[in-house]
Design an enzyme around this catalytic site. Structure first.
Site, PDB file in Angstrom:
ATOM      1  N   ASP A  83     -39.185 -22.541 -29.293  1.00 57.88           N
ATOM      2  CA  ASP A  83     -38.755 -21.750 -30.441  1.00 57.88           C
ATOM      3  C   ASP A  83     -38.179 -22.718 -31.474  1.00 57.88           C
ATOM      4  OD1 ASP A  83     -37.760 -19.855 -32.156  1.00 57.88           O
ATOM      5  OD2 ASP A  83     -36.567 -18.784 -30.679  1.00 57.88           O
TER       6      ASP A  83
ATOM      7  N   ASP B 208     -41.468 -22.212 -20.960  1.00 55.00           N
ATOM      8  CA  ASP B 208     -42.015 -20.888 -21.294  1.00 55.00           C
ATOM      9  C   ASP B 208     -42.367 -20.779 -22.769  1.00 55.00           C
ATOM     10  OD1 ASP B 208     -39.325 -20.931 -22.096  1.00 55.00           O
ATOM     11  OD2 ASP B 208     -38.833 -18.975 -21.255  1.00 55.00           O
TER      12      ASP B 208
ATOM     13  N   LYS C 251     -35.163 -19.901 -16.303  1.00 50.13           N
ATOM     14  CA  LYS C 251     -35.992 -19.127 -15.415  1.00 50.13           C
ATOM     15  C   LYS C 251     -37.365 -18.859 -16.019  1.00 50.13           C
ATOM     16  CE  LYS C 251     -31.959 -16.562 -13.771  1.00 50.13           C
ATOM     17  NZ  LYS C 251     -31.278 -15.248 -13.876  1.00 50.13           N
TER      18      LYS C 251
ATOM     19  N   ASP D 226     -37.911 -12.979 -20.854  1.00 51.44           N
ATOM     20  CA  ASP D 226     -37.004 -11.846 -20.636  1.00 51.44           C
ATOM     21  C   ASP D 226     -36.401 -11.308 -21.914  1.00 51.44           C
ATOM     22  OD1 ASP D 226     -35.359 -14.227 -21.088  1.00 51.44           O
ATOM     23  OD2 ASP D 226     -33.668 -12.966 -20.510  1.00 51.44           O
TER      24      ASP D 226
ATOM     25  N   ARG E 165     -39.083  -9.809 -16.952  1.00 47.58           N
ATOM     26  CA  ARG E 165     -39.809 -11.048 -16.673  1.00 47.58           C
ATOM     27  C   ARG E 165     -41.074 -10.784 -15.861  1.00 47.58           C
ATOM     28  NH1 ARG E 165     -36.484 -15.440 -17.977  1.00 47.58           N
ATOM     29  NH2 ARG E 165     -34.268 -15.120 -17.686  1.00 47.58           N
TER      30      ARG E 165
HETATM   31  P1  IMP Z   1     -35.305 -23.051 -28.311  1.00 54.16           P
HETATM   32  O1  IMP Z   1     -34.266 -23.919 -27.697  1.00 54.16           O
HETATM   33  O2  IMP Z   1     -34.831 -22.396 -29.594  1.00 54.16           O
HETATM   34  O3  IMP Z   1     -36.636 -23.737 -28.502  1.00 54.16           O
HETATM   35  O4  IMP Z   1     -35.466 -21.819 -27.357  1.00 54.16           O
HETATM   36  C1  IMP Z   1     -36.187 -21.901 -26.221  1.00 54.16           C
HETATM   37  C2  IMP Z   1     -35.757 -20.840 -25.225  1.00 54.16           C
HETATM   38  O5  IMP Z   1     -35.386 -19.609 -25.850  1.00 54.16           O
HETATM   39  C3  IMP Z   1     -36.920 -20.499 -24.337  1.00 54.16           C
HETATM   40  O6  IMP Z   1     -36.977 -21.356 -23.240  1.00 54.16           O
HETATM   41  C4  IMP Z   1     -36.638 -19.050 -23.979  1.00 54.16           C
HETATM   42  O7  IMP Z   1     -35.848 -18.993 -22.819  1.00 54.16           O
HETATM   43  C5  IMP Z   1     -35.862 -18.490 -25.135  1.00 54.16           C
HETATM   44  N1  IMP Z   1     -36.703 -17.662 -26.021  1.00 54.16           N
HETATM   45  C6  IMP Z   1     -37.089 -17.963 -27.284  1.00 54.16           C
HETATM   46  N2  IMP Z   1     -37.851 -16.991 -27.802  1.00 54.16           N
HETATM   47  C7  IMP Z   1     -37.983 -16.040 -26.843  1.00 54.16           C
HETATM   48  C8  IMP Z   1     -38.667 -14.767 -26.781  1.00 54.16           C
HETATM   49  O8  IMP Z   1     -39.356 -14.295 -27.719  1.00 54.16           O
HETATM   50  N3  IMP Z   1     -38.544 -14.075 -25.622  1.00 54.16           N
HETATM   51  C9  IMP Z   1     -37.816 -14.523 -24.564  1.00 54.16           C
HETATM   52  N4  IMP Z   1     -37.185 -15.720 -24.564  1.00 54.16           N
HETATM   53  C10 IMP Z   1     -37.249 -16.470 -25.705  1.00 54.16           C
HETATM   54 MG    MG Z   2     -36.049 -20.526 -21.389  1.00 52.59          MG
END
Ligand code: IMP
Ligand code: MG
Length: 181
Positions: A107, A104, A47, A164, A170
């Site tokens: 990470d 969004d 989302k 979120d 959000r």
């Molecule tokens: P990754 O797979 O570790 O790169 O995480 C990506 C997903 O984690 C993003 O699409 C977000 O939905 C969520 N996410 C990572 N950090 C944050 C944050 O600081 N706030 C909210 N959502 C986050």
């Molecule tokens: Mg996400």
């Protein structure tokens, strides 16, 4: 007083609405230039990217198509579960389309690696990534992220502008730090 003023977990504002709008204008202009001869299909990762997508799409001066995909890697926790699940697939076939994936935040890159592999297997003409945020530790080169709005500190959990905490906040019109419980 707004609800955000009453929630002590919402901390320092990192990105104001004005600053976000200005940067998205720049990103839209760049995408318009890059895709002038091959109008893209914007794929919004639900989302979290829904707010970014609506603003970005309106700053791209081309006829674009839009579709949505939903994945989950976090559940309701702020720590990654290490598993990415596809919750909602695209409606359209992306074979031979110029796909621009709209995220969004990048990470660990787990979500992006999963989506890239999944979408690449469907034979798009091209596949690029635009993300609103990236953590400073994210290896954007290795992840091949073409457009990045802002880089944020590694240790900050942020909310607002689509992002979120446990599905809340959000709709804040800015990005703020959030105190993890
Ligand atoms: P990754 O797979 O570790 O790169 O995480 C990506 C997903 O984690 C993003 O699409 C977000 O939905 C969520 N996410 C990572 N950090 C944050 C944050 O600081 N706030 C909210 N959502 C986050
Ligand atoms: Mg996400």
């Amino acid at each position: 007083m707004t609800f955000a003023d009453r929630d002590p977990r919402i901390g320092e504002v990192l990105l104001t609405p004005d600053r976000i709008a200005a940067r998205i204008g720049e990103m839209g202009a760049e995408i318009t230039e890059d895709y002038r001869d091959r109008p893209p299909l914007l794929v919004c990762v639900l989302k979290g990217a829904y707010v970014f997508l609506t603003d970005l799409a309106r700053r791209i001066d081309l006829s674009v198509d839009i579709d949505f995909i939903a994945v989950s890697s976090y559940g309701n926790s702020t720590r990654t579960s290490g598993v990415v699940r596809l919750i909602k697939d695209l409606d359209v076939d992306i074979a031979d389309r110029h796909v621009l994936l709209v995220e969004d935040i990048v990470d660990s890159g787990l979500t992006l690696r999963y989506l890239r592999r999944n979408l690449q297997a469907r034979g798009p003409a091209s596949l690029s990534v635009a993300t609103f945020l990236a953590r400073s530790s994210a290896d954007l080169g290795a992840l091949d992220v073409r457009y990045v709005g802002f880089t944020i500190p590694d240790e900050a959990w942020v909310v607002g502008y689509g992002l979120d905490h446990a599905q809340e906040l959000r709709n804040l019109p800015y990005v703020a730090r959030y105190a993890r419980p």
